[in-house]
Design a protein around this motif. Sequence first.
Motif, PDB file in Angstrom:
ATOM      1  N   GLU A   1      -0.722 -10.824  23.791  1.00 17.08           N
ATOM      2  CA  GLU A   1      -0.574  -9.514  24.431  1.00 17.08           C
ATOM      3  C   GLU A   1       0.575  -8.727  23.785  1.00 17.08           C
ATOM      4  OE1 GLU A   1      -2.626 -12.362  26.906  1.00 17.08           O
ATOM      5  OE2 GLU A   1      -0.616 -12.429  26.010  1.00 17.08           O
ATOM      6  N   GLU A   2       1.667  -9.430  23.490  1.00 18.23           N
ATOM      7  CA  GLU A   2       2.826  -8.792  22.863  1.00 18.23           C
ATOM      8  C   GLU A   2       2.471  -8.292  21.467  1.00 18.23           C
ATOM      9  OE1 GLU A   2       7.550  -9.943  22.189  1.00 18.23           O
ATOM     10  OE2 GLU A   2       6.086 -11.486  22.728  1.00 18.23           O
TER      11      GLU A   2
ATOM     12  N   ASN B   1       3.773   0.357  22.048  1.00 19.50           N
ATOM     13  CA  ASN B   1       5.009   0.123  21.290  1.00 19.50           C
ATOM     14  C   ASN B   1       4.685  -0.289  19.852  1.00 19.50           C
ATOM     15  OD1 ASN B   1       7.096   0.345  23.553  1.00 19.50           O
ATOM     16  ND2 ASN B   1       5.695  -1.191  24.383  1.00 19.50           N
ATOM     17  N   ILE B   2       4.080   0.637  19.121  1.00 22.50           N
ATOM     18  CA  ILE B   2       3.633   0.356  17.761  1.00 22.50           C
ATOM     19  C   ILE B   2       4.819  -0.030  16.869  1.00 22.50           C
ATOM     20  CG2 ILE B   2       2.533   1.318  15.702  1.00 22.50           C
ATOM     21  CD1 ILE B   2       0.574   0.976  17.906  1.00 22.50           C
TER      22      ILE B   2
ATOM     23  N   ARG C   1       3.380   1.787  11.770  1.00 25.08           N
ATOM     24  CA  ARG C   1       3.500   3.255  11.762  1.00 25.08           C
ATOM     25  C   ARG C   1       3.549   3.821  10.356  1.00 25.08           C
ATOM     26  NH1 ARG C   1       4.649   6.409  16.051  1.00 25.08           N
ATOM     27  NH2 ARG C   1       4.915   5.348  18.058  1.00 25.08           N
ATOM     28  N   GLN C   2       4.276   3.150   9.458  1.00 23.46           N
ATOM     29  CA  GLN C   2       4.455   3.711   8.122  1.00 23.46           C
ATOM     30  C   GLN C   2       3.135   3.796   7.359  1.00 23.46           C
ATOM     31  OE1 GLN C   2       7.011   1.328   5.687  1.00 23.46           O
ATOM     32  NE2 GLN C   2       5.710  -0.481   5.764  1.00 23.46           N
TER      33      GLN C   2
ATOM     34  N   ARG D   1      -2.194  -9.638   6.621  1.00 26.22           N
ATOM     35  CA  ARG D   1      -0.815  -9.883   6.205  1.00 26.22           C
ATOM     36  C   ARG D   1       0.150  -9.063   7.051  1.00 26.22           C
ATOM     37  NH1 ARG D   1       2.953  -7.533   3.416  1.00 26.22           N
ATOM     38  NH2 ARG D   1       1.628  -5.766   2.891  1.00 26.22           N
ATOM     39  N   LEU D   2      -0.230  -7.817   7.342  1.00 25.79           N
ATOM     40  CA  LEU D   2       0.608  -6.952   8.159  1.00 25.79           C
ATOM     41  C   LEU D   2       0.763  -7.528   9.562  1.00 25.79           C
ATOM     42  CD1 LEU D   2       2.167  -4.280   8.201  1.00 25.79           C
ATOM     43  CD2 LEU D   2       0.068  -3.146   8.943  1.00 25.79           C
ATOM     44  N   GLU D   3      -0.329  -8.035  10.120  1.00 31.45           N
ATOM     45  CA  GLU D   3      -0.268  -8.690  11.435  1.00 31.45           C
ATOM     46  C   GLU D   3       0.760  -9.823  11.415  1.00 31.45           C
ATOM     47  OE1 GLU D   3      -3.846 -10.243  13.005  1.00 31.45           O
ATOM     48  OE2 GLU D   3      -4.760  -8.302  13.405  1.00 31.45           O
ATOM     49  N   GLN D   4       0.675 -10.646  10.358  1.00 31.50           N
ATOM     50  CA  GLN D   4       1.578 -11.785  10.244  1.00 31.50           C
ATOM     51  C   GLN D   4       3.028 -11.335  10.129  1.00 31.50           C
ATOM     52  OE1 GLN D   4       0.722 -14.902  10.636  1.00 31.50           O
ATOM     53  NE2 GLN D   4       2.791 -15.669  10.326  1.00 31.50           N
ATOM     54  N   GLU D   5       3.250 -10.275   9.352  1.00 32.46           N
ATOM     55  CA  GLU D   5       4.616  -9.757   9.177  1.00 32.46           C
ATOM     56  C   GLU D   5       5.175  -9.215  10.493  1.00 32.46           C
ATOM     57  OE1 GLU D   5       5.039  -6.911   6.098  1.00 32.46           O
ATOM     58  OE2 GLU D   5       4.492  -8.307   4.503  1.00 32.46           O
ATOM     59  N   VAL D   6       4.338  -8.465  11.215  1.00 31.43           N
ATOM     60  CA  VAL D   6       4.770  -7.902  12.500  1.00 31.43           C
ATOM     61  C   VAL D   6       5.120  -9.035  13.479  1.00 31.43           C
ATOM     62  CG1 VAL D   6       4.005  -6.608  14.531  1.00 31.43           C
ATOM     63  CG2 VAL D   6       3.520  -5.731  12.239  1.00 31.43           C
ATOM     64  N   LYS D   7       4.268 -10.044  13.504  1.00 30.54           N
ATOM     65  CA  LYS D   7       4.506 -11.181  14.401  1.00 30.54           C
ATOM     66  C   LYS D   7       5.793 -11.905  14.019  1.00 30.54           C
ATOM     67  CE  LYS D   7       2.230 -15.323  16.236  1.00 30.54           C
ATOM     68  NZ  LYS D   7       0.999 -16.145  16.204  1.00 30.54           N
TER      69      LYS D   7
END
Length: 698
Positions: free
Chosen positions: A116-117, A126-127, A132-133, A181-187
């Motif tokens: 969920e987070e 809460n992007i 966003r970039q 990859r972006l998902e992994q970085e954000v996490k």
Amino acid sequence: MATLNKIRSKAGLLVVIIGVALLAFIVGDFLNSGHTFYAMNQNKVAVVNGTNIGVEEFQERVKVRTDELQQMYGQRGMTLPEGYVSRINQEVYDQMVNEILLSEELEELGIIVSKEELADLLSGDNISPQVRQYFTNPQTGEFDRQGLLNFMQVVLDPESHGYNTPELLAQIEPQRQMWLRLEQEVKQNRAVQKFANLLNRAIMPNKLDLENSFEDNKTSANIAYALQPYTSIADSTIAVSDGELKAEYNKMKSFYKTPERRSIKYITVNIVPSEADYAKAKEKAEMNESVFATTDDVVAFIANNSDESYDDSFVAISSMPEKMKKFAQTASVNESSPMEFENDTYTMYRLMDTKVAPDSIKVRLLSFQPRSTEIDSVLNVLNHGGSFAELAPKYNGNDEIWLMENMASSVGRPFINKVFSENGNGYFKAESLGGEHIVQILSRTAPVKKAKVAAYVLAVNPSTETHTALYNQLSSYSAANNNAEKFNTGAKEAGYTVNSYECSAEDYSLPGINDARQAIRWAFNADKGEVSEIFTLDNSFVVAALDNITKEGYAPLEQVKDILAMQIRNDKKAEKIIGDLKSKNLNSLAGYAEVMKAQVDSAKFVSFSSPSIAGVGYEPVLSGLAPVSENGKLVGPVKGSRGVYVFTVTDKTVSEQPFDAQTETQKIQQNYGYLINSRLMEVLRDKAEIENTMIRFF
């Protein structure tokens, strides 16, 4: 019977023979089976706290990142910068090491990022700034939430959005990998943030910390000072013994810890055109000059003779390169310019056509797969008042795209021609290289004068003969001087310059060579004294010799003795200067300045919390003493970083702001937070056991 007795008499020898044979069998079997184990053990880029980073896994991650960057640069009409491959390798290596170290810490602490987070960070309220970039309109600066949602729908379920063939799926795979990859970085970043917050909480300042911080910052002083620099005493007058050097080295040794390094000598031969190459290019350019000016088939001529392809686009004359613009502003259609030679390139222009039209057109569109059966019905809905916004999520809509005529190579000439020939603002169909679209023109820039210009470009390049001659000459030299000593001493006579460099396993460039990873990798896999093969790097031939190997550890005394000697001399100079000044019994700053042969200077806002002082530099002795010294009192002489100081406080400012524990806590925590966030991975790496073997392969 005699034979049996003979065997019995030799029984001991027989046991030994059988034992040796059995041992050989066992050892041979172990070596054969162990070969696979050895290969597996070697087939790794790094070992992080016992966890292997395998070569295949590493290569796959590098490929994904490379594809992503190539697509990113391609969308801008660019290619990956030269030497970028080595940088990608290092980026992926650092990322994989960090992932292992963080996962160990986070698992031990029980820190997780829930589904969920993560969803909230990727597409909720809460992007994440990282997301966003990617989805912020560069022209308006506005975040495109709908564009993000459309993108996610397509990359996470491509088959439902028309990508249902292997070819179409291959087209979208780089974007899908980028998103994963972006998902992994954000996490990971969210988990690191939680980790850092936990550490911040663990180092909450106590009452004394808060009071000290407040006192350190509330007083600032303006000072007048005189400085006698250490350079005022010649180094030759200050002796430094071997014993002093050794003692200083032992005291400072921890500051000189270094990774494994390789000292190499290398020769660079630039691959440049010969005189014959220049003559041949000039002959060809002169022969083609009149043909280009008169031919009826300019496109075919350019295709067969020019180094740059023909761009069949109308371009705003104001945005053309300066020389092309100057020609297009005054030339008539079919007129050609004189041939020019600049930067080893012959250039000639011919004006093909002109018109007055918008430079850019803003459109919005819906996208369909080729030969879509839905496009006509959707077009009909829109032309009868249907909502573009409602249809956009289903048909990969984009509500703001700026197009220019020179974008034909990336989106397709028919698509550009269709858009720029439309006069109204209604919906229409147009086919691009990526599929079919329903397009609506939203706005047009003001009409400008545009031109279609053909350019004949011929660069003078090194011929095959030139390549071969330069290579063979360098090859003969390296063969005749096939060890590091001869490689260095014979160069001048052969007309070569030998460069020196000490490289680490993480380096990817050499002075004068942007992408030198091949040569550096060779150095870390060679023996001392060896001479390398010839590498082709940055349009140069490079050959290297391995001069020395320095193992991981502390830099030897010999290597750092000059730095240590300077520090010892400065300490002795400070002692001498202070002794001489004190013996004068001076009682004024002007008197000290006269003896020091210095002028009286001033510095403002000197505070304990800021050891770097404007106009002075890093002088903690001044920032430590000035705020606590009395106004007008002579202080010194004292030893500083640059020399010996004498100063007086001319004015003090004491903040009248009352002590506020909450404000002071926030300030300290902000400083702590910056240090933790900036050095967290560095600390984790320092305490980890990391075996970096990337240099064997990449």
